[in-house]
Design an enzyme around this catalytic site. Structure first.
Site, PDB file in Angstrom:
ATOM      1  N   GLU A 297       6.489  -0.452   4.884  1.00  0.00           N
ATOM      2  CA  GLU A 297       5.256  -1.108   4.460  1.00  0.00           C
ATOM      3  C   GLU A 297       5.527  -2.196   3.411  1.00  0.00           C
ATOM      4  O   GLU A 297       4.875  -2.243   2.369  1.00  0.00           O
ATOM      5  CB  GLU A 297       4.252  -0.069   3.936  1.00  0.00           C
ATOM      6  CG  GLU A 297       3.900   0.968   4.999  1.00  0.00           C
ATOM      7  CD  GLU A 297       2.808   1.944   4.603  1.00  0.00           C
ATOM      8  OE1 GLU A 297       2.695   2.254   3.404  1.00  0.00           O
ATOM      9  OE2 GLU A 297       2.073   2.400   5.500  1.00  0.00           O
ATOM     10  N   ASP A 376       0.638   9.807   9.712  1.00  0.00           N
ATOM     11  CA  ASP A 376       0.333   9.625   8.297  1.00  0.00           C
ATOM     12  C   ASP A 376      -0.815  10.522   7.845  1.00  0.00           C
ATOM     13  O   ASP A 376      -1.923  10.035   7.632  1.00  0.00           O
ATOM     14  CB  ASP A 376      -0.029   8.143   8.058  1.00  0.00           C
ATOM     15  CG  ASP A 376      -0.002   7.777   6.587  1.00  0.00           C
ATOM     16  OD1 ASP A 376       0.452   8.602   5.783  1.00  0.00           O
ATOM     17  OD2 ASP A 376      -0.436   6.661   6.255  1.00  0.00           O
ATOM     18  N   GLU A 404      -6.493  11.513   1.449  1.00  0.00           N
ATOM     19  CA  GLU A 404      -6.696  10.137   1.934  1.00  0.00           C
ATOM     20  C   GLU A 404      -7.491  10.078   3.243  1.00  0.00           C
ATOM     21  O   GLU A 404      -8.430   9.301   3.363  1.00  0.00           O
ATOM     22  CB  GLU A 404      -5.322   9.474   2.106  1.00  0.00           C
ATOM     23  CG  GLU A 404      -5.410   8.065   2.635  1.00  0.00           C
ATOM     24  CD  GLU A 404      -4.040   7.389   2.710  1.00  0.00           C
ATOM     25  OE1 GLU A 404      -3.037   8.004   2.302  1.00  0.00           O
ATOM     26  OE2 GLU A 404      -3.988   6.246   3.194  1.00  0.00           O
TER      27      GLU A 404
HETATM   28  C1  GCV Z   1       1.962   4.830  -1.064  1.00  0.00           C
HETATM   29  C2  GCV Z   1       0.018   5.440   3.766  1.00  0.00           C
HETATM   30  C3  GCV Z   1      -0.912   5.143   2.633  1.00  0.00           C
HETATM   31  C4  GCV Z   1      -0.253   4.250   1.612  1.00  0.00           C
HETATM   32  C5  GCV Z   1       1.021   4.946   1.122  1.00  0.00           C
HETATM   33  C6  GCV Z   1       1.910   5.194   2.335  1.00  0.00           C
HETATM   34  C7  GCV Z   1       3.164   5.958   1.977  1.00  0.00           C
HETATM   35  O1  GCV Z   1       0.276   4.295   4.512  1.00  0.00           O
HETATM   36  O2  GCV Z   1      -2.082   4.571   3.126  1.00  0.00           O
HETATM   37  O3  GCV Z   1      -1.147   4.049   0.553  1.00  0.00           O
HETATM   38  O4  GCV Z   1       1.680   4.195   0.156  1.00  0.00           O
HETATM   39  O5  GCV Z   1       1.202   5.969   3.274  1.00  0.00           O
HETATM   40  O6  GCV Z   1       3.176   7.154   2.170  1.00  0.00           O
HETATM   41  O7  GCV Z   1       4.106   5.357   1.501  1.00  0.00           O
END
Ligand code: GCV
Length: 689
Positions: A297, A376, A404
């Site tokens: 990411e 995720d 989340e």
């Molecule tokens: C910390 C998901 C979440 C992100 C998070 C990522 C991860 O994509 O939405 O906010 O980033 O996981 O676990 O690194």
């Protein structure tokens, strides 16, 4: 006045039994009294007795006439039966096989002898956990006359990962702002200590304080500017047996302006990290190591230099090894710039594909941290195939108690039943000791660098977790990683009694709510394991096509005839990544469990599930059912008005009312979407828009 509550460490006044009333003090030899963790245990006993029974406990160095709580450390304290099982003869142990010796760590024994309570730890941590267990028994008014308990933690690492940013915000934080950072400064105050007490009381022994997305000022956490305060914070953690960890920016040598490359095979880079680690470990005493999100990411990593994740992790592992440090390396690596038209690329495969060929190449002090599922933290996912896929690499399970995708701590969603299912999952990596729990506890391969981590759900809200009931996930995660055999319901009940007292009605209502909450949430969420029908970026609220034409690899592929992603051998082949026994089930729509069917297969809406319902009718029924379950929860909750203090009751009531409305929004949007797409009416003729 503190601006935080005591959560489950309230120690509210309770009845004192005869055997407890006779305990007049604490006995602990002088040497032991010098240990900071033991001092915490003593303070906790004193605080507990003050709150529970309104009296003070004096501390003495040796026994006298009076009955006492006797604290001691005996490295041989746990019984043989408590030691981790011998390395399975069918598998090669990872690293050196000190399993037997190591497995005694952090254990405790509680016993009652001649009216004295003995709390014996195999080490200071064990003693502290024994103390908390004893205090739990007192809070729950258990009879201690025949006190006898021996426990050794099952997971070697029991860790919380905070996604706190230095500016004070929290990525995916749903309970206020950070209490570790405010405006790019590190904060150390009474709340730090209270946090450490809460974490230690449920057996947490490691905490990462900052977000895995290490950007801007957070890169400077390994520089002089922050060492002083970080060391102060680490010291408080250390007093509660918690190792201090930080997330690291893989490209720090470049981003701090000191080198023009972060290539792990470049000697200058390696030297830079060796010097840096020497500096950091000498300035922060209780440092356990680092957590790294690389090539994920948008975060930098070894791929930039054409190197593997083993190259990157091992280079850092070598630099921290002289200090006994660990490198925890995340496997959440995938292409987040996918074209939604591309039907071949499958995000679910990516963690496996990026890491499986590296099995056996990681240093002994590297642990791969793998999310519970391949996507995720959705409400339902299959278990990640790297569990049982890798056999020569240390692995740790990552779950998310920050909700989340499971209601963001506005909806109640008790996640321990989900975590239990994950831990129990049989990987078939060998004939016995092959569950996820066996693997991450070190039982399968005989390693000690392993365990469980949870993305934390705390913030600076007065009650720590936003929704009062979300604290059950914090409590439950710790208790479960210490003792995975506890049932989700046992943990829920223990937490309720610690937090709200022993009233039978409160116990019955809240435990029913907690136990129904994940099934209810799953019912009104995305159906049959497909996930993702949320509003993009903040991930709250229904939006069926929210991620359908996006770049994140998160598709449901619904058209007017069918829905689901073909991950069978005809499709992306993801189903075949598991050992044969599981692959055969997941690959075949007739054998695949209903709750994961759309994760693995693209199916017509008229397909009849194993439950006997068509997919479309299942969607309608579960969405109506989910809302009914929430309505029942809210009704039940309201009956507690005269049983709970007004502050907590009103706080929860507000969230329950929101959940009631919001569950309807989920129901109606999902049902209407599929009714409009398919034109197939609900058999029961209910209102769909
Ligand atoms: C910390 C998901 C979440 C992100 C998070 C990522 C991860 O994509 O939405 O906010 O980033 O996981 O676990 O690194």
């Amino acid at each position: 006045m503190n601006n935080f509550e005591a959560a489950w460490l309230r120690y509210e006044k309770t009845k004192e039994s005869e055997s407890v009333a006779k305990l007049s003090g604490i006995v602990c030899d002088k040497k032991l009294q010098g240990n900071q963790i033991v001092q915490s245990a003593i303070r906790e006993l004193q605080e507990g007795f003050r709150g529970l029974f309104g009296r003070e406990l004096a501390v003495a160095e040796s026994c006298c006439e009076n009955r006492s709580i006797i604290l001691s450390v005996d490295p041989l304290c746990p019984a043989e039966s408590l030691q981790t099982a011998e390395v399975s003869p069918k598998t090669e142990p990872i690293g050196n096989s000190q399993t037997k010796k190591e497995s005694r760590k952090e254990s405790y024994r509680l016993s009652m002898q001649n009216g004295n309570v003995h709390i014996t730890g195999s080490d200071a941590n064990g003693l502290l956990y024994g103390t908390f267990s004893f205090l739990r028994k007192l809070t729950l008014q258990e009879d201690i006359q025949n006190l006898q308990e021996e426990k050794a933690p099952v997971m070697p690492l029991r860790m919380l990962n905070h996604w706190d940013n230095m500016d004070g915000s929290i990525e995916r934080g749903y309970s206020g702002d950070s209490f570790f950072f405010v405006k790019n400064e590190v904060v150390v105050d009474e709340r730090t200590r209270m946090y450490a007490r809460l974490a230690a009381s449920v057996g947490i022994n490691a905490v990462v304080i900052n977000n895995v997305n290490v950007k801007e000022m957070a890169t400077y956490m390994i520089t002089e500017k922050y060492f002083g305060k970080l060391d102060d914070m680490a010291e408080i953690f250390g007093e509660y047996g918690i190792k201090f960890y930080m997330s690291l920016n893989y490209a720090a040598p470049v981003e701090l302006g000191e080198l023009d490359t972060a290539d792990p095979l470049d000697e200058n880079v390696s030297n830079w990290w060796h010097e840096k680690m020497h500096e950091v470990f000498s300035r922060i005493q209780n440092l356990g190591g680092f957590l790294i999100k690389a090539d994920s990411e948008g975060r930098p990593g070894p791929f930039t230099y054409g190197r593997t994740h083993a190259d990157g992790a091992n280079m850092l592992a070598d630099a921290v090894a002289p200090y006994g440090g660990k490198i925890i390396w995340r496997c959440f690596v995938y292409n987040c710039k996918q074209d939604w038209r591309d039907l071949k690329t499958d995000r679910a495969r990516s963690g496996y594909d990026n890491f499986i060929h590296l099995d056996g190449q990681f240093a002994e002090n590297v642990i791969l941290q793998v999310k519970n599922g391949p996507m995720d933290f959705q409400v339902r996912e299959p278990v990640h195939p790297l569990f049982g896929g890798m056999t020569k690499t240390n692995e740790m399970l990552e779950v998310q108690i920050a909700q989340e995708y499971t209601g963001q701590q506005r909806h109640v969603c008790y996640l321990i039943p989900m975590f239990k299912e994950i831990l129990k999952f049989k990987t078939y990596v060998n004939q016995d000791a092959d569950t996820v729990c066996d693997i991450v506890s070190g039982k399968t391969f005989g390693q000690t660098n392993c365990g469980m981590a949870a993305v934390a759900n705390t913030g600076n809200d007065e009650n720590w977790t936003g929704h009062d009931l979300a604290a059950a996930n914090f409590y439950g995660f710790g208790r479960l990683s210490f003792e995975p055999d506890l049932s989700a319901e046992e943990i829920a009940k223990e937490w309720i009694a610690m937090t709200f007292g022993q009233d039978e009605k409160v116990m019955q209502v809240l435990s029913k709510i907690l136990m129904n909450s994940w099934p209810a949430y799953e019912n009104y969420n995305a159906p049959l394991g497909i996930g993702w029908m949320v509003n993009p970026s903040y991930h709250y609220g229904p939006n069926v096509d929210g991620y359908e034409y996006d770049r994140w690899g998160t598709y449901h592929r619904a058209d007017h005839l069918g829905i689901g992603v073909d991950r069978s051998h005809h499709g992306t082949g993801y189903a075949t990544l598991y050992h044969e026994e599981n692959a055969a089930i997941y690959d075949d729509p007739a054998k695949c469990p209903d709750e994961l069917l759309l994760f693995f297969h693209h199916m017509p809406y008229t397909h009849v599930l194993r439950s006997g319902k068509t997919i479309i009718q299942h969607i309608y029924d579960t969405h109506f059912k989910g809302v009914e379950m929430v309505d029942e929860m809210v009704e039940d909750f309201l009956t507690l008005e005269d049983k709970l203090d007004a502050k907590r009751f009103n706080r929860m009531k507000e969230r329950f009312f929101h959940q009631k409305e919001h569950a309807r929004e989920w129901r109606d949007q999902i049902n209407s979407y599929f009714y409009r797409k398919t034109g197939i009416p609900d058999e029961k003729g209910r209102e769909i828009f």
